[in-house]
Design a protein around this motif. Structure first.
Motif, PDB file in Angstrom:
ATOM      1  N   LEU A 183       0.980  -1.139   0.206  1.00  0.00           N
ATOM      2  CA  LEU A 183      -0.167  -0.197   0.019  1.00  0.00           C
ATOM      3  C   LEU A 183       0.864   1.025   0.172  1.00  0.00           C
ATOM      4  CD1 LEU A 183      -3.156  -1.242   2.242  1.00  0.00           C
ATOM      5  CD2 LEU A 183      -3.210  -0.359  -0.029  1.00  0.00           C
ATOM      6  N   GLY A 184       1.746   1.675   1.260  1.00  0.00           N
ATOM      7  CA  GLY A 184       3.319   2.850   0.778  1.00  0.00           C
ATOM      8  C   GLY A 184       3.637   2.657  -0.469  1.00  0.00           C
ATOM      9  N   HIS A 185       4.016   1.730  -0.827  1.00  0.00           N
ATOM     10  CA  HIS A 185       4.900   1.579  -2.287  1.00  0.00           C
ATOM     11  C   HIS A 185       3.569   1.983  -3.416  1.00  0.00           C
ATOM     12  CE1 HIS A 185       6.418  -1.064  -5.444  1.00  0.00           C
ATOM     13  NE2 HIS A 185       6.956   0.124  -6.018  1.00  0.00           N
ATOM     14  N   THR A 186       2.666   2.027  -2.894  1.00  0.00           N
ATOM     15  CA  THR A 186       0.843   2.742  -4.459  1.00  0.00           C
ATOM     16  C   THR A 186       0.605   3.849  -3.527  1.00  0.00           C
ATOM     17  OG1 THR A 186       0.368   0.675  -3.687  1.00  0.00           O
ATOM     18  CG2 THR A 186       1.364  -0.822  -5.470  1.00  0.00           C
ATOM     19  N   LYS A 187       0.859   3.574  -3.008  1.00  0.00           N
ATOM     20  CA  LYS A 187       0.055   4.585  -2.677  1.00  0.00           C
ATOM     21  C   LYS A 187       0.203   6.497  -2.241  1.00  0.00           C
ATOM     22  CE  LYS A 187      -4.043   4.813  -1.613  1.00  0.00           C
ATOM     23  NZ  LYS A 187      -5.838   4.487  -0.132  1.00  0.00           N
ATOM     24  N   ALA A 192       8.469   9.876  -2.484  1.00  0.00           N
ATOM     25  CA  ALA A 192       9.122   9.153  -3.063  1.00  0.00           C
ATOM     26  C   ALA A 192      10.082   8.484  -1.719  1.00  0.00           C
ATOM     27  CB  ALA A 192      10.726   9.993  -3.734  1.00  0.00           C
ATOM     28  N   GLU A 193      10.639   9.228  -0.978  1.00  0.00           N
ATOM     29  CA  GLU A 193      11.091   8.068   0.411  1.00  0.00           C
ATOM     30  C   GLU A 193      10.467   7.385   0.998  1.00  0.00           C
ATOM     31  OE1 GLU A 193      13.535  11.365   3.309  1.00  0.00           O
ATOM     32  OE2 GLU A 193      12.696  12.213   2.162  1.00  0.00           O
ATOM     33  N   LEU A 194       8.932   7.780   1.149  1.00  0.00           N
ATOM     34  CA  LEU A 194       8.228   7.051   1.124  1.00  0.00           C
ATOM     35  C   LEU A 194       8.421   5.420   0.573  1.00  0.00           C
ATOM     36  CD1 LEU A 194       5.081   7.297   3.477  1.00  0.00           C
ATOM     37  CD2 LEU A 194       5.274   5.946   1.867  1.00  0.00           C
ATOM     38  N   VAL A 195       7.295   6.291   0.040  1.00  0.00           N
ATOM     39  CA  VAL A 195       7.229   4.864  -2.226  1.00  0.00           C
ATOM     40  C   VAL A 195       9.279   4.224  -1.364  1.00  0.00           C
ATOM     41  CG1 VAL A 195       6.839   4.622  -3.863  1.00  0.00           C
ATOM     42  CG2 VAL A 195       6.233   6.037  -3.268  1.00  0.00           C
ATOM     43  N   ARG A 196      10.402   4.446  -1.740  1.00  0.00           N
ATOM     44  CA  ARG A 196      11.380   3.447  -1.660  1.00  0.00           C
ATOM     45  C   ARG A 196      10.861   2.933  -0.418  1.00  0.00           C
ATOM     46  NH1 ARG A 196      13.521   8.310  -4.238  1.00  0.00           N
ATOM     47  NH2 ARG A 196      14.467   9.009  -2.583  1.00  0.00           N
ATOM     48  N   LEU A 197      10.722   3.320   0.302  1.00  0.00           N
ATOM     49  CA  LEU A 197      11.088   2.302   1.559  1.00  0.00           C
ATOM     50  C   LEU A 197      10.140   1.707   2.033  1.00  0.00           C
ATOM     51  CD1 LEU A 197      13.104   2.106   4.774  1.00  0.00           C
ATOM     52  CD2 LEU A 197      11.270   3.748   5.102  1.00  0.00           C
ATOM     53  N   ALA A 198       8.690   2.370   1.864  1.00  0.00           N
ATOM     54  CA  ALA A 198       8.096   0.990   1.721  1.00  0.00           C
ATOM     55  C   ALA A 198       8.507  -0.301   0.306  1.00  0.00           C
ATOM     56  CB  ALA A 198       6.109   1.157   1.005  1.00  0.00           C
ATOM     57  N   ALA A 199       8.735   0.021  -0.953  1.00  0.00           N
ATOM     58  CA  ALA A 199       8.613  -0.743  -1.227  1.00  0.00           C
ATOM     59  C   ALA A 199      10.308  -1.947  -0.495  1.00  0.00           C
ATOM     60  CB  ALA A 199       9.518  -0.462  -2.745  1.00  0.00           C
ATOM     61  N   ALA A 200      11.502  -1.312  -0.728  1.00  0.00           N
ATOM     62  CA  ALA A 200      11.535  -2.068   0.356  1.00  0.00           C
ATOM     63  C   ALA A 200      11.533  -2.782   1.262  1.00  0.00           C
ATOM     64  CB  ALA A 200      13.452  -1.209   0.677  1.00  0.00           C
ATOM     65  N   ILE A 201      10.589  -2.605   2.610  1.00  0.00           N
ATOM     66  CA  ILE A 201       9.911  -3.435   2.877  1.00  0.00           C
ATOM     67  C   ILE A 201       9.782  -4.301   2.602  1.00  0.00           C
ATOM     68  CG2 ILE A 201       8.170  -3.156   4.600  1.00  0.00           C
ATOM     69  CD1 ILE A 201       9.364  -0.594   5.562  1.00  0.00           C
ATOM     70  N   GLU A 202       8.346  -4.278   1.710  1.00  0.00           N
ATOM     71  CA  GLU A 202       7.402  -5.295   0.860  1.00  0.00           C
ATOM     72  C   GLU A 202       8.336  -6.338   0.628  1.00  0.00           C
ATOM     73  OE1 GLU A 202       4.701  -5.513  -2.903  1.00  0.00           O
ATOM     74  OE2 GLU A 202       5.394  -3.605  -3.183  1.00  0.00           O
ATOM     75  N   ALA A 203       9.812  -5.851  -0.406  1.00  0.00           N
ATOM     76  CA  ALA A 203      10.289  -6.592  -1.094  1.00  0.00           C
ATOM     77  C   ALA A 203      11.305  -7.819   0.045  1.00  0.00           C
ATOM     78  CB  ALA A 203      11.803  -6.609  -1.254  1.00  0.00           C
ATOM     79  N   THR A 204      11.967  -7.554   1.363  1.00  0.00           N
ATOM     80  CA  THR A 204      12.547  -8.262   2.618  1.00  0.00           C
ATOM     81  C   THR A 204      11.388  -9.050   3.052  1.00  0.00           C
ATOM     82  OG1 THR A 204      14.457  -5.803   2.564  1.00  0.00           O
ATOM     83  CG2 THR A 204      13.307  -7.398   4.188  1.00  0.00           C
ATOM     84  N   GLN A 205      10.371  -8.444   3.409  1.00  0.00           N
ATOM     85  CA  GLN A 205       9.619  -9.564   3.791  1.00  0.00           C
ATOM     86  C   GLN A 205       8.861 -10.610   2.992  1.00  0.00           C
ATOM     87  OE1 GLN A 205       8.662  -6.116   7.551  1.00  0.00           O
ATOM     88  NE2 GLN A 205       6.832  -7.347   6.843  1.00  0.00           N
ATOM     89  N   ARG A 206       9.113 -10.020   1.859  1.00  0.00           N
ATOM     90  CA  ARG A 206       7.938 -11.246   0.774  1.00  0.00           C
ATOM     91  C   ARG A 206       9.326 -12.166   0.632  1.00  0.00           C
ATOM     92  NH1 ARG A 206       6.756  -8.518  -3.586  1.00  0.00           N
ATOM     93  NH2 ARG A 206       4.611  -9.065  -2.799  1.00  0.00           N
TER      94      ARG A 206
END
Length: 190
Positions: A57-61, A65-79
């Protein structure tokens, strides 16, 4: 904070968000999983899966840019972590959850971390803009705080070296993520 310090913090966060080192699966365990290891796996897996949903959600919504990058990194790591953890749990022969055994929840005595409710997730999905970012950051900080508590439990009582090492990395990376999210929250317009 200087620009150089911000760059360093972001670099450290992204390094901590890169998932478990590729050597993790090759690290031998110290023997069969103990009860703490199994409990950790049974509790952290659904937690990680929900973390992937929240981070997506953070990655897409997210707007910044800082929030989107951090959310994308969290998403990938946790997956990635969830995939590895699911393999360890499956290989152990333990049930995927305490409910799978049909018995009483053995984790209830550990305070049963409340997790993020479906109502909270729905409310997050329904918001946009600055309100979304504020709600996302608060929700995700609480979520990552729960991961730290689970990781500390594993470090204190786990027997499997792979899991204890991963739990230590989870504690470190989630602490850094919370610090970064707090800074983003502090910079969110009111």
């Amino acid at each position: 904070m200087s620009r150089r310090a911000v760059v360093l913090v972001v670099a450290l966060l992204l390094a901590g968000c890169s998932g478990p080192p590729r050597s993790t699966p090759d690290v031998p365990s110290r023997g069969p999983l103990n009860n703490t290891d199994v409990m950790f796996l049974q509790m952290i897996l659904p937690h990680h899966r929900q973390g992937v949903e929240l981070a997506a959600l953070g990655h897409t919504k997210g707007g910044r840019a800082e929030l989107v990058r951090l959310a994308a990194a969290i998403e990938a790591t946790q997956r990635d972590e969830a995939e590895m953890l699911a393999g360890v749990l499956a290989d152990s022969g333990a049930p995927p959850s305490p409910a799978a055994t049909g018995g009483e929840d053995p984790h209830a005595a550990h305070g049963g971390l409340p997790g993020t409710s479906e109502l909270q997730v729905a409310a997050l999905k329904a918001t946009t803009g600055t309100e979304f970012e504020r709600r996302f950051l608060n929700t995700m900080m609480a979520h990552q705080g729960d991961a730290i508590r689970l990781a500390k439990m594993e470090v204190a009582g786990g027997a499997d070296k792979r899991l204890v090492d991963l739990a230590r990395r989870i504690e470190q990376s989630r602490t850094a993520q919370i610090e970064q999210m707090q800074k983003l929250l502090d910079a969110t317009p009111r």
